[in-house]
Enzyme design. Structure first.
Site, PDB file in Angstrom:
ATOM      1  N   GLU A 186     -12.387   2.846   5.594  1.00 50.83           N
ATOM      2  CA  GLU A 186     -11.245   2.836   6.387  1.00 50.83           C
ATOM      3  C   GLU A 186     -10.962   4.604   6.813  1.00 50.83           C
ATOM      4  O   GLU A 186     -10.022   5.221   6.616  1.00 50.83           O
ATOM      5  CB  GLU A 186      -9.894   2.420   6.150  1.00 50.83           C
ATOM      6  CG  GLU A 186      -8.763   2.456   7.094  1.00 50.83           C
ATOM      7  CD  GLU A 186      -7.338   2.096   6.477  1.00 50.83           C
ATOM      8  OE1 GLU A 186      -6.741   1.458   7.129  1.00 50.83           O
ATOM      9  OE2 GLU A 186      -7.145   2.626   5.343  1.00 50.83           O
ATOM     10  N   GLU A 214       0.904  -1.236  -0.061  1.00 51.03           N
ATOM     11  CA  GLU A 214       0.091   0.321  -0.096  1.00 51.03           C
ATOM     12  C   GLU A 214       0.790   1.407   0.121  1.00 51.03           C
ATOM     13  O   GLU A 214       1.646   1.547   0.901  1.00 51.03           O
ATOM     14  CB  GLU A 214      -0.907  -0.023   1.162  1.00 51.03           C
ATOM     15  CG  GLU A 214      -1.914   1.327   1.255  1.00 51.03           C
ATOM     16  CD  GLU A 214      -2.666   1.215   2.487  1.00 51.03           C
ATOM     17  OE1 GLU A 214      -3.738   1.971   2.361  1.00 51.03           O
ATOM     18  OE2 GLU A 214      -2.467   0.439   3.598  1.00 51.03           O
TER      19      GLU A 214
END
Length: 254
Positions: free
Chosen positions: A236, A139
């Site tokens: 998130e 990520e």
């Protein structure tokens, strides 16, 4: 079709994790994902998932020495043994809860030695993923929230994925981080689509609920689905108060 996952690293963080899983199911989420759930045994977490009827999408490798500010180990030269132990821990735990992905955290590093270290550790993670029938996620993190993190753009992640040449290694396309670093998210996704393994979202710039800020997620998420993304979208974000009071956006998105 928009399928939503609750990232319980941020959502319902005020509750014990087993209770948070049930709260996510009751709110209408169709999956959950975690940061570092290791304070529970895998058996305890799996029992809570089974009771709620939700799949686990993924977990992170541990960050290292959090008190010293570490945020991952996989790109740190000289820390290979610790990094691979963290990878093995995550895959052992993830396989036990039937998680689909392990996010291997790179950490704060730069330069050729860090790149070679990262590639070696990701190769180890890909071997574990192949063995367990899982995937590895990497990520990009934005330079404002995580200055000095080894991967900061989708292009940097794509370079690592291409260099590895392993089908098990894919990109976490976090709209929050990538809007800050690159923007033009629809076209960026089009470029990166073959490498994307999961999409996450939160408001920019404050990382709050997704009906705030500068990104029209009620249009962006359906647009990404129309471009062929058929996975879950992971919420998130950091709620400003109790998570249950921040979910009005879900109705509009669906």
């Amino acid at each position: 079709m928009i399928r939503l996952s609750a990232n319980l690293g941020f959502l319902w963080a005020e509750l014990p994790l087993q209770v948070a899983i049930r709260a996510a199911a009751d709110a209408g989420f169709e999956a959950v994902e975690f940061h570092w759930p290791y304070h529970l045994t895998a058996a305890e977490l799996k029992a809570a998932l089974n009771a709620a009827g939700l799949p686990a999408l993924g977990i992170n490798t541990v960050r290292g020495n959090v008190q010293a500010g570490e945020n991952g180990l996989a790109a740190l030269p000289g820390r290979e043994a610790e990094a691979r132990a963290a990878i093995d821990q995550a895959f052992d735990y993830g396989a036990a809860i039937r998680a689909r992905n392990v996010h291997v955290m790179a950490g704060f590093a730069s330069g050729p030695a860090a790149r070679e270290t990262y590639l070696g550790n990701l190769s180890h993670a890909a071997d574990r993923a192949a063995l367990e029938g899982m995937n590895v996620l990497i990520e990009p993190l934005n330079s404002r929230d995580a200055p000095g993190y080894f991967i900061q753009t989708a292009d940097a992640a794509a370079d690592i994925i291409a260099a590895l040449g392993r089908a098990e290694v894919r990109m976490m396309f976090d709209c929050y981080h990538l809007q800050i670093m690159q923007g033009d998210l629809t076209r960026l996704y089009q470029r990166m689509a073959p490498m994307v393994g999961h999409i996450q979202f939160a408001a920019v710039p404050g990382r709050g609920a997704p009906d705030e800020g500068e990104i029209a997620y009620d249009r962006l998420l359906p647009a990404l689905a129309a471009l062929g993304y058929d996975g879950f979208f992971g919420a998130e974000y950091r709620p400003a108060g109790p998570t249950s009071e921040s979910l009005g956006w879900m109705r509009a998105f669906r």
